[in-house]
Scaffold this motif. Structure first.
Motif, short mmCIF file in Angstrom:
data_model
loop_
_atom_site.label_atom_id
_atom_site.label_comp_id
_atom_site.label_asym_id
_atom_site.label_seq_id
_atom_site.Cartn_x
_atom_site.Cartn_y
_atom_site.Cartn_z
N GLY A 137 0.83 -1.19 0.00
CA GLY A 137 0.00 0.00 0.00
C GLY A 137 0.87 1.24 0.00
N SER A 138 0.24 2.38 0.21
CA SER A 138 0.96 3.65 0.18
C SER A 138 0.38 4.59 1.23
CB SER A 138 0.86 4.28 -1.21
OG SER A 138 1.58 5.50 -1.26
N LEU A 235 0.16 16.18 -6.56
CA LEU A 235 1.39 15.54 -6.10
C LEU A 235 1.06 14.32 -5.25
CD1 LEU A 235 4.41 15.31 -5.74
CD2 LEU A 235 4.29 17.10 -3.97
N VAL A 236 0.06 14.43 -4.40
CA VAL A 236 -0.37 13.29 -3.59
C VAL A 236 -0.81 12.14 -4.49
CG1 VAL A 236 -2.15 12.46 -2.00
CG2 VAL A 236 -0.99 14.64 -1.55
N ALA A 237 -1.63 12.47 -5.48
CA ALA A 237 -2.13 11.43 -6.39
C ALA A 237 -0.97 10.74 -7.11
CB ALA A 237 -3.10 12.04 -7.40
N PHE A 238 0.04 11.51 -7.51
CA PHE A 238 1.21 10.90 -8.15
C PHE A 238 1.91 9.93 -7.20
CE2 PHE A 238 5.88 11.10 -8.43
CZ PHE A 238 6.06 10.37 -9.59
N LEU A 239 2.13 10.35 -5.95
CA LEU A 239 2.83 9.50 -4.99
C LEU A 239 2.06 8.22 -4.69
CD1 LEU A 239 4.23 12.20 -2.55
CD2 LEU A 239 5.55 10.74 -4.11
N LEU A 240 0.76 8.26 -4.84
CA LEU A 240 -0.05 7.06 -4.62
C LEU A 240 -0.09 6.14 -5.85
CD1 LEU A 240 -3.20 8.48 -2.78
CD2 LEU A 240 -1.15 7.49 -1.77
N SER A 241 0.34 6.66 -6.98
CA SER A 241 0.18 5.93 -8.24
C SER A 241 1.33 4.96 -8.50
CB SER A 241 0.11 6.93 -9.40
OG SER A 241 1.41 7.46 -9.66
N PRO A 242 1.12 4.01 -9.41
CA PRO A 242 2.19 3.08 -9.78
C PRO A 242 3.42 3.80 -10.34
CG PRO A 242 0.07 2.26 -10.54
CD PRO A 242 -0.17 3.66 -10.05
#
Length: 262
Positions: A137-138, A235-242
């Motif tokens: 997870g992240s 930026l948050v969405a990027f860090l959560l992404s593959p």
């Protein structure tokens, strides 16, 4: 009810940055669990984002108090029971006072540490087990640029932000073995209702208007502008992404180049 979409819990979901994060994640069709202490505000936020996104994603609300470890554990257990799992956590809750050292009180320090730092500890600890069982997870902790560029008007925030980054670095080495990535986002000034309050308070101290304070802060930023909540959310969405699969234990500054710290 289990879902095939990513399940992401967001604390502080009714705040300026939290709401932007929820909206950004909803637009990616994620199932987003909005966490907060005020059930009515949570529902209003859910409806607002649902209308803005045209019903993209699935939004569910959970009333909880991140100052209470038992409440956090119960909320995460209930979330996992209802949605089947939790793939990611975004912690945006918690803020501290604008007060130089002489004006701070023990209560200010304790409240900020309990909400922002210990809230992160409680939430991360609660989701780590279900994430590990699911294979990974992240976690993204939204902190602040005072982590590396402390400010004398914000000693409480400066100390808490530094502690939050240290916590993230330590647990990222532990949880990474279970496939869980932990990272920090450090925004500078972000144009939110909280910033409006800060600008007014700063203006009252210096004899300036809130607009003048905002303009001065923006002018002191190399890019010439404050961040918008959506900048943080993306930026948050990027860090959560593959796409961020190999980023762990990092603290990423988002301040338009304003801070002097390395």
């Amino acid at each position: 009810m289990e879902t095939n979409a990513p399940v992401i819990a967001v604390s502080g979901a009714t705040g300026g940055m939290g709401t932007a994060v929820v909206e950004e994640l909803a637009r990616s069709d994620a199932t987003v669990a909005l966490l907060g202490r005020d059930a009515a505000r949570l529902e209003r936020t859910r409806q607002l984002i649902d209308a803005r996104t045209g019903g993209a994603g699935r939004l569910v609300t959970y009333e909880t108090d991140i100052n209470d470890a038992a409440a956090v554990d119960a909320t995460v257990a209930g979330l996992v029971a209802e949605l089947g799992r939790v793939d990611a956590l975004v912690h945006t809750a918690g803020d501290g006072p604008l007060a130089p050292l002489a004006e701070t009180t023990d209560e200010m320090w304790q409240a900020t540490f309990n909400g922002k730092l210990m809230g992160a500890v409680r939430l991360t600890r609660a989701v780590a087990g279900p994430m590990a069982e699911a294979g990974g997870g992240s976690v993204v902790l939204v902190s602040g640029v005072f982590r590396k560029d402390p400010d004398p008007l914000f000693p409480v925030n400066s100390a808490v932000n530094a502690a939050l980054a240290t916590f993230a670095k330590a647990v990222s080495k532990d949880l990474g073995r279970s496939g869980i990535r932990v990272n920090v986002v450090d925004p500078g000034a972000v144009r939110t209702p909280l910033w409006d309050e800060i600008a007014k308070t700063l203006g009252d101290r210096t004899g300036a208007t809130a607009d003048e304070v905002t303009a001065s802060v923006a002018a002191g930023t190399p890019l010439g502008t404050l961040a918008e909540p959506q900048d943080v959310a993306r930026l948050v969405a990027f860090l959560l992404s593959p796409a961020a699969r190999h980023i762990a234990g990092a603290a990423i500054t988002l301040d338009g180049g304003a801070s002097a710290g390395l």
